[in-house]
Each structure stands twice: as structure tokens, then as C-alpha cells.
Design a protein around this motif. Structure first.
Motif, PDB file in Angstrom:
ATOM      1  N   THR A  34       0.814  -1.229   0.000  1.00  0.00           N
ATOM      2  CA  THR A  34       0.000   0.000   0.000  1.00  0.00           C
ATOM      3  C   THR A  34       0.843   1.274   0.000  1.00  0.00           C
ATOM      4  OG1 THR A  34      -0.142  -0.044   2.409  1.00  0.00           O
ATOM      5  CG2 THR A  34      -1.938  -1.103   1.177  1.00  0.00           C
ATOM      6  N   ASP A  53       1.449   7.024   0.209  1.00  0.00           N
ATOM      7  CA  ASP A  53       0.468   6.036   0.640  1.00  0.00           C
ATOM      8  C   ASP A  53      -0.497   5.904  -0.522  1.00  0.00           C
ATOM      9  OD1 ASP A  53       1.473   5.562   3.215  1.00  0.00           O
ATOM     10  OD2 ASP A  53       0.487   7.362   3.981  1.00  0.00           O
ATOM     11  N   ASP A  56      -4.821   2.424  -3.499  1.00  0.00           N
ATOM     12  CA  ASP A  56      -5.248   1.039  -3.325  1.00  0.00           C
ATOM     13  C   ASP A  56      -4.001   0.151  -3.341  1.00  0.00           C
ATOM     14  OD1 ASP A  56      -6.957  -1.078  -2.963  1.00  0.00           O
ATOM     15  OD2 ASP A  56      -8.089  -0.781  -4.806  1.00  0.00           O
ATOM     16  N   LYS A  90      -3.732   7.863  -1.148  1.00  0.00           N
ATOM     17  CA  LYS A  90      -4.841   7.482  -0.289  1.00  0.00           C
ATOM     18  C   LYS A  90      -5.605   8.721   0.175  1.00  0.00           C
ATOM     19  CE  LYS A  90      -5.681   4.658   3.798  1.00  0.00           C
ATOM     20  NZ  LYS A  90      -5.047   3.801   4.801  1.00  0.00           N
TER      21      LYS A  90
END
Length: 170
Positions: A34, A53, A56, A90
Motif C-alpha cells: 500500500t 500512501d 489502493d 490514499k
């Protein structure tokens, strides 16, 4: 450390990131499920580092990168192919060093599965670009040899026309 400028785009089975660092040295790319990490030494011995980050999960074993004199291209294989990534990160926060590569962005839902092959071809092309021995390594048949002669003729002809029209004035 400063972040490297990067562009990214999404495909059906993968995500591509290009770090725009010319003449990079000591390139390190870390693929985690991730997270994604990139670091290198850029021009003037500037240390660059990016940590992301990811939106997915990726398949860290199938992901890879390719360094050229102009940039470092990274291929991140999605863990869930067919799922669109609306962003690379993310978090929804805008990163100043990251932009969308609109030149390569396309609606991949109508797309065929050609991306990994394209990355390999791109990598090979970039590895071989600009070498003086490129013409020596061509495996030309009779038609290929005729094509080379045709290009040489056209080049000479265009040079002749140019000098005929503009001439050389003293």
C-alpha cells in the motif's frame, strides 16, 4: 530532502508514474502493498525523496521501474485489476510535486490489455535510444535496405533543393 517532480496516469491493470529527474544517480524504488517509495540523487547532487500512501493495493512483485537519462518510469501493477484510481494517493490532499499526465491519460474502460507490453517496449526503446550503433544492428531484408536508400536519397534531395533555392551568399 526535496521531493522529485512526478506525473502519473491510470490504466486498467496498472498505474504509471514518471519521476522527471534528469541524470539521476543512486535510484532506489520500494514497492510495498500500500506504499511506494522513490529516492535518488539528482542534478547538482540534490537528494530527492518521495513517499506515497497509495490509493489502493498493488502487486509489489510484479511492479518495476526503468531509469533513463531523462527520468525514472515506474510501473505499479494493481492488486485488483479493472478498478479505477481517481487519484494516486490514499489521502485527497493535493501534493505540489505530483500532477496528472494528461498526455497519457485515457478512458481505459474501452481499452484492450496492452499496457504491460507497451511498458516493456517503452523500456527497451528508451534503453536503445540515441545509440550510434542503432543502424548497424538493424536486420534489414531487401525491402528494408531499399527504405534506407530511399531516406538517404530524400535527405540528399531536400538538401540540394534547399541550397538551390537559398544558395550560399558571400
Amino acid at each position: 530532502m526535496l521531493p522529485a517532480i512526478a506525473k502519473w496516469y491510470d490504466r486498467r491493470d496498472s498505474v504509471f508514474i514518471e519521476f522527471c529527474v534528469a541524470d539521476s544517480k543512486d535510484v532506489k524504488v520500494n514497492f510495498d502493498k500500500t506504499k511506494f517509495g522513490f529516492s535518488c540523487v539528482g542534478p547538482d547532487d540534490t537528494k530527492l525523496e518521495n513517499q506515497v500512501d497509495l490509493f489502493d493495493a498493488i502487486d509489489e512483485n510484479a511492479s518495476k521501474h526503468n531509469r533513463t537519462d531523462r527520468s525514472v518510469s515506474c510501473y505499479l501493477r494493481k492488486a485488483q485489476p479493472g478498478k479505477a484510481w481517481p487519484r494516486l494517493t490514499k489521502d485527497k490532499a493535493k501534493l505540489s510535486w505530483l500532477s496528472v499526465d494528461f498526455n497519457n491519460w485515457k478512458d481505459w474502460e474501452d481499452d484492450s490489455e496492452e499496457e504491460m507490453g507497451n511498458f516493456d517496449q517503452f523500456s527497451n526503446m528508451m534503453d536503445n535510444m540515441g545509440r550510434e550503433d542503432d543502424l548497424d544492428n538493424l536486420d534489414l531484408d531487401a525491402d528494408g535496405a531499399d527504405d534506407v536508400r530511399l531516406y538517404e536519397f530524400l535527405f540528399d534531395f531536400l538538401c540540394f533543393i534547399r541550397f538551390s533555392i537559398f544558395g550560399v551568399h558571400k
